[in-house]
Structure formats: structure tokens, C-alpha cells
Design an enzyme around this catalytic site. Structure first.
Site, PDB file in Angstrom:
ATOM      1  N   GLU A  66       8.393   2.604  -5.491  1.00 55.43           N
ATOM      2  CA  GLU A  66       8.348   2.186  -4.152  1.00 55.43           C
ATOM      3  C   GLU A  66       8.262   3.399  -3.405  1.00 55.43           C
ATOM      4  O   GLU A  66       8.828   4.559  -3.996  1.00 55.43           O
ATOM      5  CB  GLU A  66       9.475   1.185  -3.838  1.00 55.43           C
ATOM      6  CG  GLU A  66       9.293  -0.157  -4.043  1.00 55.43           C
ATOM      7  CD  GLU A  66       8.341  -0.859  -2.852  1.00 55.43           C
ATOM      8  OE1 GLU A  66       7.638  -0.032  -2.129  1.00 55.43           O
ATOM      9  OE2 GLU A  66       8.396  -1.976  -2.534  1.00 55.43           O
ATOM     10  N   ASP A  67       7.683   3.444  -2.269  1.00 54.31           N
ATOM     11  CA  ASP A  67       7.889   4.431  -1.494  1.00 54.31           C
ATOM     12  C   ASP A  67       9.293   4.616  -0.639  1.00 54.31           C
ATOM     13  O   ASP A  67       9.917   5.564  -0.690  1.00 54.31           O
ATOM     14  CB  ASP A  67       6.535   4.665  -0.299  1.00 54.31           C
ATOM     15  CG  ASP A  67       6.606   3.395   0.435  1.00 54.31           C
ATOM     16  OD1 ASP A  67       6.947   2.350  -0.354  1.00 54.31           O
ATOM     17  OD2 ASP A  67       5.881   2.891   1.530  1.00 54.31           O
ATOM     18  N   LYS A 125      16.868   4.468   2.599  1.00 49.11           N
ATOM     19  CA  LYS A 125      17.617   4.367   3.807  1.00 49.11           C
ATOM     20  C   LYS A 125      18.938   3.947   3.671  1.00 49.11           C
ATOM     21  O   LYS A 125      19.207   3.100   3.286  1.00 49.11           O
ATOM     22  CB  LYS A 125      16.702   3.291   4.801  1.00 49.11           C
ATOM     23  CG  LYS A 125      15.388   3.889   5.272  1.00 49.11           C
ATOM     24  CD  LYS A 125      15.077   3.305   6.454  1.00 49.11           C
ATOM     25  CE  LYS A 125      13.680   4.067   6.814  1.00 49.11           C
ATOM     26  NZ  LYS A 125      12.829   3.132   7.985  1.00 49.11           N
ATOM     27  N   ARG A 180      -0.795   7.057   7.138  1.00 47.52           N
ATOM     28  CA  ARG A 180      -0.442   6.971   5.598  1.00 47.52           C
ATOM     29  C   ARG A 180      -0.691   8.356   4.869  1.00 47.52           C
ATOM     30  O   ARG A 180      -0.462   8.905   3.910  1.00 47.52           O
ATOM     31  CB  ARG A 180      -1.119   5.858   5.048  1.00 47.52           C
ATOM     32  CG  ARG A 180      -0.694   4.529   5.349  1.00 47.52           C
ATOM     33  CD  ARG A 180      -0.968   3.442   4.516  1.00 47.52           C
ATOM     34  NE  ARG A 180      -1.011   2.265   4.809  1.00 47.52           N
ATOM     35  CZ  ARG A 180      -0.159   1.245   4.463  1.00 47.52           C
ATOM     36  NH1 ARG A 180       1.169   1.726   3.851  1.00 47.52           N
ATOM     37  NH2 ARG A 180      -0.017   0.188   4.985  1.00 47.52           N
ATOM     38  N   ASP A 212      14.141   0.098   2.239  1.00 41.75           N
ATOM     39  CA  ASP A 212      14.924  -0.396   3.590  1.00 41.75           C
ATOM     40  C   ASP A 212      15.891  -1.567   3.427  1.00 41.75           C
ATOM     41  O   ASP A 212      17.011  -1.215   3.192  1.00 41.75           O
ATOM     42  CB  ASP A 212      13.790  -0.519   4.448  1.00 41.75           C
ATOM     43  CG  ASP A 212      14.123  -0.346   5.968  1.00 41.75           C
ATOM     44  OD1 ASP A 212      15.311  -0.681   6.276  1.00 41.75           O
ATOM     45  OD2 ASP A 212      13.266  -0.171   6.812  1.00 41.75           O
ATOM     46  N   ASP A 255       3.259   4.017   6.817  1.00 39.46           N
ATOM     47  CA  ASP A 255       2.544   3.706   7.884  1.00 39.46           C
ATOM     48  C   ASP A 255       3.468   3.367   9.128  1.00 39.46           C
ATOM     49  O   ASP A 255       4.295   2.830   9.074  1.00 39.46           O
ATOM     50  CB  ASP A 255       1.403   2.775   7.601  1.00 39.46           C
ATOM     51  CG  ASP A 255       2.024   1.214   7.719  1.00 39.46           C
ATOM     52  OD1 ASP A 255       2.978   1.126   6.893  1.00 39.46           O
ATOM     53  OD2 ASP A 255       1.466   0.249   8.523  1.00 39.46           O
ATOM     54  N   LYS A 309       0.855  -1.097   0.071  1.00 42.63           N
ATOM     55  CA  LYS A 309      -0.001  -0.028   0.026  1.00 42.63           C
ATOM     56  C   LYS A 309       0.932   1.333  -0.145  1.00 42.63           C
ATOM     57  O   LYS A 309       0.398   2.414  -0.551  1.00 42.63           O
ATOM     58  CB  LYS A 309      -0.869  -0.016   1.112  1.00 42.63           C
ATOM     59  CG  LYS A 309      -1.718  -1.185   1.599  1.00 42.63           C
ATOM     60  CD  LYS A 309      -2.501  -1.200   2.829  1.00 42.63           C
ATOM     61  CE  LYS A 309      -3.165  -2.442   3.262  1.00 42.63           C
ATOM     62  NZ  LYS A 309      -3.555  -2.500   4.482  1.00 42.63           N
ATOM     63  N   GLY A 310       2.181   1.136   0.398  1.00 45.48           N
ATOM     64  CA  GLY A 310       2.755   2.229   1.081  1.00 45.48           C
ATOM     65  C   GLY A 310       3.089   3.227  -0.382  1.00 45.48           C
ATOM     66  O   GLY A 310       3.222   4.336  -0.133  1.00 45.48           O
TER      67      GLY A 310
HETATM   68  C1  PRP Z   1       7.095  -1.330   3.011  1.00 41.39           C
HETATM   69  C2  PRP Z   1       7.445  -0.484   1.708  1.00 41.39           C
HETATM   70  C3  PRP Z   1       8.471  -1.364   0.865  1.00 41.39           C
HETATM   71  C4  PRP Z   1       8.871  -2.266   1.767  1.00 41.39           C
HETATM   72  C5  PRP Z   1      10.320  -1.670   2.109  1.00 41.39           C
HETATM   73  O1  PRP Z   1       5.965  -1.705   2.812  1.00 41.39           O
HETATM   74  O2  PRP Z   1       6.132  -0.110   0.884  1.00 41.39           O
HETATM   75  O3  PRP Z   1       7.481  -2.252  -0.123  1.00 41.39           O
HETATM   76  O4  PRP Z   1       8.168  -2.073   3.150  1.00 41.39           O
HETATM   77  O5  PRP Z   1      11.049  -2.535   3.031  1.00 41.39           O
HETATM   78  P1  PRP Z   1      12.247  -3.289   2.516  1.00 41.39           P
HETATM   79  O6  PRP Z   1      13.137  -2.600   1.801  1.00 41.39           O
HETATM   80  O7  PRP Z   1      12.791  -3.545   4.116  1.00 41.39           O
HETATM   81  O8  PRP Z   1      11.744  -4.785   2.129  1.00 41.39           O
HETATM   82  P2  PRP Z   1       5.329  -2.664   3.735  1.00 41.39           P
HETATM   83  O9  PRP Z   1       5.938  -4.182   3.850  1.00 41.39           O
HETATM   84  O10 PRP Z   1       5.655  -1.933   5.045  1.00 41.39           O
HETATM   85  O11 PRP Z   1       3.868  -2.754   3.524  1.00 41.39           O
HETATM   86  P3  PRP Z   1       3.057  -1.525   3.051  1.00 41.39           P
HETATM   87  O12 PRP Z   1       3.495  -0.964   1.737  1.00 41.39           O
HETATM   88  O13 PRP Z   1       1.601  -1.916   2.934  1.00 41.39           O
HETATM   89  O14 PRP Z   1       2.978  -0.494   4.014  1.00 41.39           O
END
Ligand code: PRP
Length: 189
Positions: free
Chosen positions: A101-102, A133, A167, A105, A161, A45-46
Site C-alpha cells: 500500500e502507499d 498516518k 500522482r 490512513d 492523489d 491506483k495509489g
Molecule cells: C488510498 C490508499 C489506500 C487507502 C488508505 O486509496 O491507496 O488504499 O486510501 O486509506 P484508509 O486507510 O483510510 O482506508 P484511495 O481510496 O484514495 O484510492 P487510490 O489508491 O485510487 O488513490
């Protein structure tokens, strides 16, 4: 929503700064895909706000598709085990693909997606992310377009979130540590 949310410690990027960044990124993406527009994949969703704003700054006949993925892990960290909740509707075989992607990480979600899209026969796969990050990546991963490099802090807003909240904040900020601490203390493990 002009005032900063009480659960947010400090604002990192205002709505105006995000908009300016995405406008510039959109211009670069437009130039890159001059010859053949990509299929843009929104990873929900992000990424919902990044995709809806960034794609409006891409001057090309893109197609848009959505994926919902879920990473097993804690409230704040991805484990790298990714489950597809909603798959793409369209075939990407032979197509240029742009994943938006948002935040990147650990990079584990993206690594899974890149491998998955390559296996489907995508002609090329590039990544645009609003946030990267710094130093958090657990694997060797690359994104062609990165909006802002940030410290490894827990950020919310503009799609991001904590426990599914925040969000819809129009800016991005660092959440107060006590919010995370108070939630964690209710968990069994
Ligand atoms: C977040 C974000 C990325 C992912 C990045 O999604 O949107 O898809 O984490 O993290 P990473 O680099 O450690 O894999 P999340 O799983 O929190 O779900 P969401 O998008 O529904 O918030």
C-alpha cells in the site's frame, strides 16, 4: 520536474529519501520470504509507484497481481465501504501474500482486504506500506513493514492523489489547504 509543484505547500520526502527507504524495506522483505516467495498484491491506483520500485528491491521470484478497489467516502476520507473494481487474476489459496500500500490512513481499506484474502485461503498475509498516518487508524490494524510514520496531513505525490491529480510527482508533499478548500466549496454537500 525539479521544482516543487505550485499546489504543494512543502515537500515531506524527496525522491531520494523514498528510494533509500524502499531499498531497505526490500532487503528486509527479501530476508523474510527466503523460503517461499510471496504473491505481491498491488492495490491500485495509489500503490503503483511504491510497488514498481519496491518489488525491484526484492530479490526473490515473486509473482505480481493487481487489485483496483474503491472506497466510498469524501475526497479526503475513506468510509470503509470498499468495492472491488478489478479483482485478482490468480488464486492466492495456500500462498504467502504481501499486500503493498502507499498509505494506511483509517485502515479500513486494509481491514477489508485482509479479511478478503484470509477468506480466500491465503497461507499468510503481510503488509508493506510506505506511509502510516500516526493516530489516524479507526481500528486495530498492523503492517509488518512501514516506511515512514507521518502526521495526519493530506499528502500527494508518488502515487498519492488529490482529486486524481499529483500522482506523478516524484516526491511526496503536503497539499496547500486552499486547494482542498477551493474544491470543496464547489460541492453541493
Ligand atoms: C488510498 C490508499 C489506500 C487507502 C488508505 O486509496 O491507496 O488504499 O486510501 O486509506 P484508509 O486507510 O483510510 O482506508 P484511495 O481510496 O484514495 O484510492 P487510490 O489508491 O485510487 O488513490
Amino acid at each position: 520536474m525539479s521544482n516543487i509543484h505550485p499546489d504543494v505547500d512543502r515537500m515531506l520526502f524527496s525522491a531520494e529519501e523514498i528510494e533509500a527507504c524502499l531499498r531497505a524495506m526490500g532487503a528486509e522483505i527479501t530476508a523474510h520470504y527466503r523460503d517461499e516467495p510471496p504473491v505481491v498484491i498491488c492495490v491500485l491506483k495509489g500503490a503503483v509507484y511504491v510497488v514498481s520500485d519496491l518489488t525491484r528491491y526484492i530479490d526473490a521470484d515473486i509473482e505480481l497481481d493487481f487489485m483496483v478497489v474503491s472506497s466510498y467516502g469524501s475526497d479526503t476520507k475513506t468510509s470503509g465501504v470498499v468495492r472491488i473494481i478489478k479483482d485478482l487474476d490468480m488464486s492466492i489459496e495456500g500462498r504467502h501474500v504481501l499486500v503493498i500500500e502507499d498509505v494506511i490512513d483509517s485502515g479500513l481499506t486494509l481491514k477489508y482486504l485482509l479479511r478478503n484474502f484470509a477468506a480466500r485461503g491465503a497461507r499468510s498475509v503481510e503488509v508493506a506500506a510506505l506511509f502510516w498516518k500516526r493516530g489516524a487508524q479507526k481500528i486495530d490494524i498492523h503492517a509488518r513493514w512501514i516506511g515512514f510514520e507521518i502526521e495526519d496531513e493530506y499528502i500527494v505525490g508518488y502515487g498519492l492523489d488529490y482529486n486524481q491529480k499529483y500522482r506523478n510527482l516524484p516526491y511526496v508533499g503536503v497539499i496547500k489547504p486552499k486547494i482542498i478548500a477551493s474544491h470543496s466549496s464547489k460541492e453541493c454537500m
